[in-house]
Scaffold this active site. Sequence first.
Site, PDB file in Angstrom:
ATOM      1  N   SER A  55     -37.808  -7.525  12.698  1.00 52.12           N
ATOM      2  CA  SER A  55     -37.286  -6.402  11.921  1.00 52.12           C
ATOM      3  C   SER A  55     -37.727  -6.378  10.465  1.00 52.12           C
ATOM      4  O   SER A  55     -37.552  -5.372   9.791  1.00 52.12           O
ATOM      5  CB  SER A  55     -35.766  -6.399  11.985  1.00 52.12           C
ATOM      6  OG  SER A  55     -35.269  -7.616  11.502  1.00 52.12           O
ATOM      7  N   HIS A  57     -34.852  -4.628  18.569  1.00 54.66           N
ATOM      8  CA  HIS A  57     -35.632  -3.517  17.998  1.00 54.66           C
ATOM      9  C   HIS A  57     -36.654  -2.932  18.961  1.00 54.66           C
ATOM     10  O   HIS A  57     -37.174  -1.858  18.709  1.00 54.66           O
ATOM     11  CB  HIS A  57     -36.354  -3.987  16.733  1.00 54.66           C
ATOM     12  CG  HIS A  57     -35.418  -4.193  15.595  1.00 54.66           C
ATOM     13  ND1 HIS A  57     -35.100  -3.196  14.711  1.00 54.66           N
ATOM     14  CD2 HIS A  57     -34.693  -5.268  15.226  1.00 54.66           C
ATOM     15  CE1 HIS A  57     -34.226  -3.651  13.835  1.00 54.66           C
ATOM     16  NE2 HIS A  57     -33.961  -4.912  14.124  1.00 54.66           N
ATOM     17  N   LYS A  79     -29.475   0.154  18.205  1.00 56.13           N
ATOM     18  CA  LYS A  79     -30.640   0.807  17.606  1.00 56.13           C
ATOM     19  C   LYS A  79     -31.005   2.051  18.428  1.00 56.13           C
ATOM     20  O   LYS A  79     -30.507   3.132  18.167  1.00 56.13           O
ATOM     21  CB  LYS A  79     -31.805  -0.180  17.515  1.00 56.13           C
ATOM     22  CG  LYS A  79     -31.662  -1.116  16.340  1.00 56.13           C
ATOM     23  CD  LYS A  79     -31.123  -2.438  16.667  1.00 56.13           C
ATOM     24  CE  LYS A  79     -30.840  -3.263  15.439  1.00 56.13           C
ATOM     25  NZ  LYS A  79     -29.973  -4.388  15.696  1.00 56.13           N
TER      26      LYS A  79
HETATM   27  N1  PMP Z   1     -30.893  -9.483  17.068  1.00 56.66           N
HETATM   28  C1  PMP Z   1     -31.750  -8.895  16.218  1.00 56.66           C
HETATM   29  C2  PMP Z   1     -33.216  -9.199  16.334  1.00 56.66           C
HETATM   30  C3  PMP Z   1     -31.305  -7.999  15.264  1.00 56.66           C
HETATM   31  O1  PMP Z   1     -32.168  -7.418  14.425  1.00 56.66           O
HETATM   32  C4  PMP Z   1     -29.903  -7.729  15.168  1.00 56.66           C
HETATM   33  C5  PMP Z   1     -29.322  -6.788  14.141  1.00 56.66           C
HETATM   34  N2  PMP Z   1     -30.144  -5.951  13.522  1.00 56.66           N
HETATM   35  C6  PMP Z   1     -29.049  -8.387  16.066  1.00 56.66           C
HETATM   36  C7  PMP Z   1     -29.572  -9.237  16.993  1.00 56.66           C
HETATM   37  C8  PMP Z   1     -27.572  -8.169  15.974  1.00 56.66           C
HETATM   38  O2  PMP Z   1     -27.231  -7.031  16.626  1.00 56.66           O
HETATM   39  P1  PMP Z   1     -26.020  -6.055  16.242  1.00 56.66           P
HETATM   40  O3  PMP Z   1     -26.337  -5.486  14.919  1.00 56.66           O
HETATM   41  O4  PMP Z   1     -26.103  -5.084  17.341  1.00 56.66           O
HETATM   42  O5  PMP Z   1     -24.770  -6.866  16.252  1.00 56.66           O
END
Ligand code: PMP
Length: 487
Positions: free
Chosen positions: A246, A274, A306
């Site tokens: 990300s 993502h 997402k």
């Molecule tokens: N894994 C990754 C690679 C993420 O980027 C994120 C949050 N952006 C998460 C897990 C956590 O997920 P959530 O925001 O849905 O709790």
Amino acid sequence: MVDPGGGAICNGTLHNQSDHCHRKNCTRNGMVKEAQDFVPLYQSFENFYTRNLYMRIRDNWNRPICSAPGPLFDVMERVSDDYNWTFRFTGRIIKDVINMGSYNFLGLAAKYDESMKTVKDVLETYGLGVGSTRHEMGTLDKHKELEDLVAEFLNVEAAMVFGMGFATNSMNIPALVGKGCLILSDELNHASLVLGARLSGATIRIFKHNNMQSLEKLLRDAVIYGQPRTRRAWKKILILVEGIYSMEGSIARLSQIVALKKKYKAYLYVDEAHSIGSVGPTGRGVMEYFAMDPRDIDVFMGTFTKSFGASGGYIAGRKDLVDYLRAHSHSAAYATSMSPPVAEQVIRAMKFIMGLDGTTQGLQRVQQLAENTRYFRQRLSEMGFIIYGNEESPVVPLLLYMPAKVAAFARHLLKRKIGVVVVGFPATPLAEARARFCVSAAHTREMLDAVLEALDEMGDLLHVKYSQNRKSARPELYDETSFELED
Ligand code: PMP
């Protein structure tokens, strides 16, 4: 007030840049006095950074938004009268700002419209709260329906869903590995993977980002030397990677990772937060992007926050894996299960992508996202910006490098009604500050052109067009052919 560096920050009166404080131990003068008698709790540099750099540019973070995170959103205007120590709302709302920051890849995070009718119906029938865990009274037919659909979407035997994406990683990794096991983790893995790895009690070794030589070295050493001191073989080796990273926009080199995991008999866990919904010809994520067999990945993980415009996460793969987690995951035993309207939003979104709603609109969104991504990335490289990541990745980091440029960049863009996420230390190395755009299928060509035009001007103004006509600053990271397995 006590500051984290161990010195006192004068209370009440705020210093401006030219003030000099004479209070004992005050660290405001730029001189950091480490505690003499014991180890400091915080790194003095981070303390210095927070006060002298971040404070001056922090208006560019945590800006309050007061609408759904669609392609356009509303931002609450705030000003600071004391150099960013405090903020004050003006009461004005900056309407219709182009949103280049939300993970709304397929444009499904819109506010209520008729297409969400089933979500409303579920809310009316089931209510919002479940009030129990999956193990007790919190397993509903909606969860079962969603789990079957996720398994079908990914073309795997079974899936289990959880109320929170972060907890899906942090609570399930410890159910899979423990003491005597080895985790090999990409250096840029998300905090939830890192936390899960640490909570598991397994030994953790880090390989360089997407670097197959580095991963293979760790695998080979693990097999040859086994556990430290005893030299017993590791009970299990688990490789942890993400589909799309990300902050980098890079796509995991999955085919090579799978070849390595087979060669050294390790397990593979892929976090598709993502990448699910956002890459692959029909949005099935990195497995589809690389045209691979789903059986090559041992644990599929993803989030619904997402592409699906909801919340929660899933683990999917073989039925015995999922059954094991149903019984052993802390998330199943101790956390309240997913809210039914949220489950319904994911069901609706997934059916939409799969065409099970009787239309091809979902598929069109996936294709639109791919087209918008290509267009946006290509125009940025033509302008001479350094951008990271694979060409197909809708996460687009644009390198600004210097923190002061970050501030000017974000402030100017907001004046032009463009909302961007800027990222700096400690989320990136100090000298690799960047803007991170998330392209959405809901961005129209006019919106993207407005952003690109503003970026073009901004690039000249701030001198951040560091590269001319190069596709990527780090081609070796994304080139699939640059690694060969050793025999
Ligand atoms: N894994 C990754 C690679 C993420 O980027 C994120 C949050 N952006 C998460 C897990 C956590 O997920 P959530 O925001 O849905 O709790």
